[in-house]
Design a protein around this motif. Sequence first.
Motif, short mmCIF file in Angstrom:
data_model
loop_
_atom_site.label_atom_id
_atom_site.label_comp_id
_atom_site.label_asym_id
_atom_site.label_seq_id
_atom_site.Cartn_x
_atom_site.Cartn_y
_atom_site.Cartn_z
N SER A 108 1.22 -1.05 -0.14
CA SER A 108 -0.02 -0.32 0.08
C SER A 108 0.75 1.19 0.61
O SER A 108 0.39 2.38 -0.11
CB SER A 108 -1.31 0.34 1.14
OG SER A 108 -0.47 0.48 2.30
N ALA A 109 2.18 1.08 0.49
CA ALA A 109 2.97 2.74 0.54
C ALA A 109 2.98 2.62 -1.21
O ALA A 109 3.84 2.04 -1.58
CB ALA A 109 4.29 1.78 0.80
N ARG A 110 3.35 4.01 -1.16
CA ARG A 110 3.26 4.46 -2.77
C ARG A 110 4.84 4.65 -3.29
O ARG A 110 4.79 4.52 -4.33
CB ARG A 110 2.45 5.56 -2.95
CG ARG A 110 1.06 5.88 -2.77
CD ARG A 110 0.35 4.79 -4.08
NE ARG A 110 1.06 5.81 -5.37
CZ ARG A 110 0.76 6.94 -6.22
NH1 ARG A 110 -0.26 7.88 -5.35
NH2 ARG A 110 1.11 7.75 -7.22
N LYS A 132 5.58 5.58 2.89
CA LYS A 132 3.86 6.23 2.87
C LYS A 132 3.70 7.66 2.16
O LYS A 132 4.49 8.66 2.63
CB LYS A 132 2.89 5.28 3.83
CG LYS A 132 2.86 4.65 4.29
CD LYS A 132 1.78 4.48 5.39
CE LYS A 132 0.53 5.15 5.11
NZ LYS A 132 -0.63 4.89 6.48
N SER A 156 2.36 10.25 2.35
CA SER A 156 1.39 11.17 3.55
C SER A 156 2.53 11.12 4.26
O SER A 156 1.85 11.72 5.21
CB SER A 156 -0.16 10.04 4.44
OG SER A 156 0.19 8.70 4.50
N SER A 157 3.56 10.46 4.38
CA SER A 157 4.42 10.06 5.00
C SER A 157 5.83 11.32 4.90
O SER A 157 6.61 12.20 5.71
CB SER A 157 5.71 9.16 5.43
OG SER A 157 4.18 8.48 5.94
#
Length: 245
Positions: free
Chosen positions: A104-106, A160, A162-163
């Motif tokens: 799920s990590a882009r 991720k 978002s990170s």
Amino acid sequence: MALLEAIGEAGSITAAAKRIGLSYKAAWDAVDAMNNLAGEPLVLRSTGGQRGGGAQLTARAVELLQVYQALNAEHQRFLAALAQAGRDPTHHLKLIQQMMIQTSARNKLAATVSRVVQGAVNDEVVLDLGAGQEITAIITRESARNLGLAPGKQALAFIKASSVMVGLPDSDGARLKLSARNQLPGHVSEVVAGAVNCEVRIELPQERSLAAIITMESAKALKLKKGTAVLAVFKASSVLLGVMD
């Protein structure tokens, strides 16, 4: 697979772990992970009794081992045939394995461990991305040991979107004065706008890229557009590591 085979022979997770050089906790964590992935028990554990408890493989685990052993034998014959023909596929096979991993990590970056700084609980792992760029990951000492992380080891870094924070470098391209260890220079290749957030795609050296999810308000305040020089910023604790064995 080595752990499953050892459990089947030893009848004990503890004994199997010692046989293949795993820590007690790593072996039990691996059994839990395998049972979760299979959706049914592969290893049945018992406690107490005259032998102090033990473990045995289920029918599914035995079949899984048989299939793996057959596949591995064919794989070794395939590699031997290529070697006789004077071709070394190792480098290409590693890339194929890396490309097959879905998370799920882009952001997924292939790197080489350059050094590991050990701590009492956590280790600092520095990874070389090439082109003079490095990133740092903070993981537990036990995880670093279980992954076999050492200088020269190939690893995958997952971050991720978002990170990842986006910052504007100084006029001379200097790093920002932040506690975040990782600051990779690049430039915006695309801004995909949404109702509240947007995805900022950042192009790095060597045709690598990172994706960051930030608010539309932040993107407007930074005046982000294609070609804008930026820094992709993320904490060392936001980097997850994996290896292909």
